[in-house]
Design an enzyme around this catalytic site. Structure first.
Site, mmCIF file in Angstrom:
data_model
loop_
_atom_site.group_PDB
_atom_site.id
_atom_site.type_symbol
_atom_site.label_atom_id
_atom_site.label_comp_id
_atom_site.label_asym_id
_atom_site.label_seq_id
_atom_site.Cartn_x
_atom_site.Cartn_y
_atom_site.Cartn_z
ATOM 1 N N VAL A 55 0.573 -1.660 -0.013
ATOM 2 C CA VAL A 55 -0.095 -0.267 -0.051
ATOM 3 C C VAL A 55 1.207 1.154 0.186
ATOM 4 O O VAL A 55 0.958 2.731 -0.496
ATOM 5 C CB VAL A 55 -0.674 -0.307 1.249
ATOM 6 C CG1 VAL A 55 -2.330 1.630 1.138
ATOM 7 C CG2 VAL A 55 -1.919 -1.276 1.094
ATOM 8 N N GLU A 82 -10.321 6.720 5.329
ATOM 9 C CA GLU A 82 -11.186 5.821 4.101
ATOM 10 C C GLU A 82 -10.674 4.628 3.871
ATOM 11 O O GLU A 82 -11.167 3.666 3.312
ATOM 12 C CB GLU A 82 -10.801 6.804 3.101
ATOM 13 C CG GLU A 82 -11.977 6.396 1.963
ATOM 14 C CD GLU A 82 -13.344 6.579 1.773
ATOM 15 O OE1 GLU A 82 -13.577 7.656 2.156
ATOM 16 O OE2 GLU A 82 -13.664 4.978 2.594
ATOM 17 N N VAL A 113 -11.294 1.156 5.676
ATOM 18 C CA VAL A 113 -13.061 -0.073 5.353
ATOM 19 C C VAL A 113 -13.580 0.032 3.659
ATOM 20 O O VAL A 113 -12.958 0.676 3.364
ATOM 21 C CB VAL A 113 -14.242 1.104 6.207
ATOM 22 C CG1 VAL A 113 -15.187 -0.066 5.820
ATOM 23 C CG2 VAL A 113 -14.048 1.362 7.382
ATOM 24 N N ILE A 168 -13.204 0.911 -2.322
ATOM 25 C CA ILE A 168 -14.779 1.917 -1.899
ATOM 26 C C ILE A 168 -14.832 3.286 -0.719
ATOM 27 O O ILE A 168 -14.322 3.226 0.084
ATOM 28 C CB ILE A 168 -16.012 0.885 -1.664
ATOM 29 C CG1 ILE A 168 -15.569 -0.118 -1.843
ATOM 30 C CG2 ILE A 168 -16.966 1.260 -1.751
ATOM 31 C CD1 ILE A 168 -17.047 -1.629 -1.794
ATOM 32 N N GLU A 198 -3.758 -14.815 3.269
ATOM 33 C CA GLU A 198 -2.333 -15.081 4.403
ATOM 34 C C GLU A 198 -1.511 -16.407 4.769
ATOM 35 O O GLU A 198 -2.490 -17.138 5.403
ATOM 36 C CB GLU A 198 -3.129 -13.602 5.540
ATOM 37 C CG GLU A 198 -3.844 -12.486 5.264
ATOM 38 C CD GLU A 198 -2.161 -11.869 5.277
ATOM 39 O OE1 GLU A 198 -1.295 -12.073 5.153
ATOM 40 O OE2 GLU A 198 -2.398 -10.720 4.218
ATOM 41 N N ASP A 222 -11.842 -9.711 10.630
ATOM 42 C CA ASP A 222 -11.218 -8.355 9.729
ATOM 43 C C ASP A 222 -12.584 -6.912 9.576
ATOM 44 O O ASP A 222 -12.620 -6.427 9.682
ATOM 45 C CB ASP A 222 -10.286 -8.445 8.735
ATOM 46 C CG ASP A 222 -10.353 -7.739 7.585
ATOM 47 O OD1 ASP A 222 -9.401 -6.915 8.043
ATOM 48 O OD2 ASP A 222 -10.785 -8.286 6.745
ATOM 49 N N LYS A 265 -13.755 -3.414 10.782
ATOM 50 C CA LYS A 265 -14.757 -2.573 9.965
ATOM 51 C C LYS A 265 -15.716 -2.431 10.043
ATOM 52 O O LYS A 265 -16.462 -1.446 9.866
ATOM 53 C CB LYS A 265 -14.030 -3.115 8.050
ATOM 54 C CG LYS A 265 -12.703 -3.627 7.905
ATOM 55 C CD LYS A 265 -12.884 -4.162 6.427
ATOM 56 C CE LYS A 265 -11.275 -5.355 5.750
ATOM 57 N NZ LYS A 265 -10.835 -5.616 5.197
HETATM 58 N N1 HSE Z 1 -7.581 -9.057 4.452
HETATM 59 C C1 HSE Z 1 -8.784 -8.651 4.168
HETATM 60 C C2 HSE Z 1 -9.766 -9.157 3.009
HETATM 61 C C3 HSE Z 1 -7.793 -7.375 3.233
HETATM 62 O O1 HSE Z 1 -8.981 -10.035 2.666
HETATM 63 O O2 HSE Z 1 -10.175 -8.627 2.238
HETATM 64 C C4 HSE Z 1 -7.409 -6.286 4.058
HETATM 65 O O3 HSE Z 1 -8.979 -6.022 5.260
#
Ligand code: HSE
Length: 430
Positions: free
Chosen positions: A15, A131, A134, A138, A192, A203, A207
């Site tokens: 990123v 931004e 989440v 988008i 991962e 995760d 969000k």
């Molecule tokens: N690991 C997340 C996903 C992306 O698979 O959407 C980063 O939050």
């Protein structure tokens, strides 16, 4: 032209590299949109010598990211280190305390410390923008905070984890089992090595906690997000769901109910007639329903270098233009501590998979338990017949209270001819 916005970038992974490249490639476009240029003046990462495929030698190198927070020549710190605590949190706290704006993609940190960090930002009169945290590319934070600001939000939900959506899509398309698809996704680098944050729903829950705060003007409350992942979903469930007119998706849902705010992440059966059922593969989508606007839907890539960099730079553009918006849509003092609704109070229709020994009478026992818990059946499906062997039986129910459903499944799981714990998936009415 006004003076440049001076950026200190901590973290040069995918990123960070994307942000660097975007700002170089679109430097003139950004300058004309902001009335000033956006310049990365300092960078910090773990390993200076690694070949990252782009030249960052014009930016000052800092071995310790925390030094960015003290640097008087930096206006905004971009935190792309990750992790809910540790160096990332310290950098953000220090940067806010020393009056620097912060842009971060760190959902875990904000889900756990968001309210406190927003408070610090306000005290210092700076921005805390996220931004990219989440749904990647988008622009859902902007949509909720600005585009839909005139609405009372009634419900917000979405596919917020691309890894889970990829796995569920691949299972559906290939008929393969979860473990098989996960291993392949790992070997292709889509998942991962330790996939638990993604596949166990954490995760998406991070969000969702941020979306809930934005949508309902509430303190960020990660602890009360009910979270289930997708490990238990079988190819057989995807198949039966299809037969019943549904797809299985991991959804993150926040909703105002009579009992308080519901925040939940779990696999759902959703009708194939709904637009979000057609969001496949690594794509993310968010649906926000407001009292005046009705239903709005946003779809795009939820991760990856380009989409995430796009979101980070959108925040930088806001700051360069001098647009300082409250982190969660209202000043921290105005955030409310609305009660959380519990899952026991939740009402839904349910899909249940039982693995039972194919013998006369077993379904009579199951039906009696459901009757006693006031659960009304909508359908019962058994494919084929195999006397004395274990076969799957699929039940769907009418809308019922979850507490009763859980009690019923506990008792059904204890029946002698039911050989596995029943699997329950909520049928979501979208
Ligand atoms: N690991 C997340 C996903 C992306 O698979 O959407 C980063 O939050």
């Amino acid at each position: 032209m006004a003076e440049a916005l001076r950026i200190g970038l901590a973290g040069l992974g995918n990123v960070g590299a994307g942000v660097f490249k975007l700002l170089e490639e679109h430097s003139e476009l950004m300058a004309s949109r902001c009335g000033r240029s956006l310049e990365v003046v300092a960078v910090s990462a773990r390993d200076r010598s690694r070949d990252r495929g782009f030249d960052f030698t014009n930016a000052r190198w800092c071995d310790d990211p925390r030094s960015l927070a003290e640097d008087g020549n930096i206006d905004v710190v971009v935190e792309l280190i990750g992790g809910s605590d540790g160096v990332a949190l310290q950098l953000v706290e220090d940067a806010l305390a020393s009056g620097k704006n912060v842009v971060t993609a760190n959902k875990a940190m904000l889900a756990l410390h968001g309210t406190r960090l927003a408070s610090k930002a306000e005290e210092s009169g700076v921005g805390l923008a996220y931004e990219a945290a989440v749904a990647g590319g988008i622009p859902i934070v902007k949509s909720l905070r600005e585009g839909l600001a005139g609405n009372r939000i009634e419900r917000v939900y979405g596919i917020l984890n691309g890894t889970c959506n990829y796995i569920l899509t691949a299972m559906e398309e290939s008929g393969r089992e979860f473990d098989d698809v996960l291993s392949e996704a790992q070997s292709l680098g889509y998942a991962e090595a330790d996939p638990s944050f993604d596949i166990d729903g954490i995760d998406a829950a991070h969000k969702l906690a941020l979306l809930t705060s934005l949508a309902f003007g509430r303190f960020v409350e990660f602890d009360t997000v009910y979270t289930e992942g997708i490990r238990q979903v079988g190819a057989i469930d995807i198949d039966f769901a299809r037969e019943l007119g549904f797809r299985i998706k991991l959804l993150a849902i926040a909703r105002a109910t009579a009992n308080g705010i519901e925040q939940r992440v779990h696999p759902c059966l959703i009708s194939t007639d709904t637009p979000i059922a057609h969001v496949q593969g690594v794509f993310n989508a968010v649906v926000a329903e407001g009292d005046y606007v009705d239903r709005t839907m946003y779809e795009g890539r939820g991760a990856g270098e380009g989409p995430t960099a796009s979101a980070v730079v959108a925040d930088l553009v806001d700051l360069a233009r001098g647009d300082l918006l409250p982190t969660f849509g209202v000043p921290v003092q105005k955030l409310e501590s609305t009660p959380s609704a519990t899952m026991e109070e939740h009402e839904s229709a349910y899909y249940v998979r039982l693995m039972v020994v194919d013998k006369p009478g077993v379904m009579a026992d199951v039906a009696a338990i459901l009757r006693d818990e006031n659960v009304s059946l909508e359908s019962v499906l058994q494919r084929g017949r195999d006397p004395g062997e274990v076969v799957p039986v699929i039940l769907t129910t009418h809308v019922t209270v979850e507490a009763g459903m859980r009690r019923a499944l506990q008792q059904i799981g204890e029946l002698e001819l039911v050989v596995e714990s029943p699997l329950m998936i909520r049928v979501e009415d979208l």
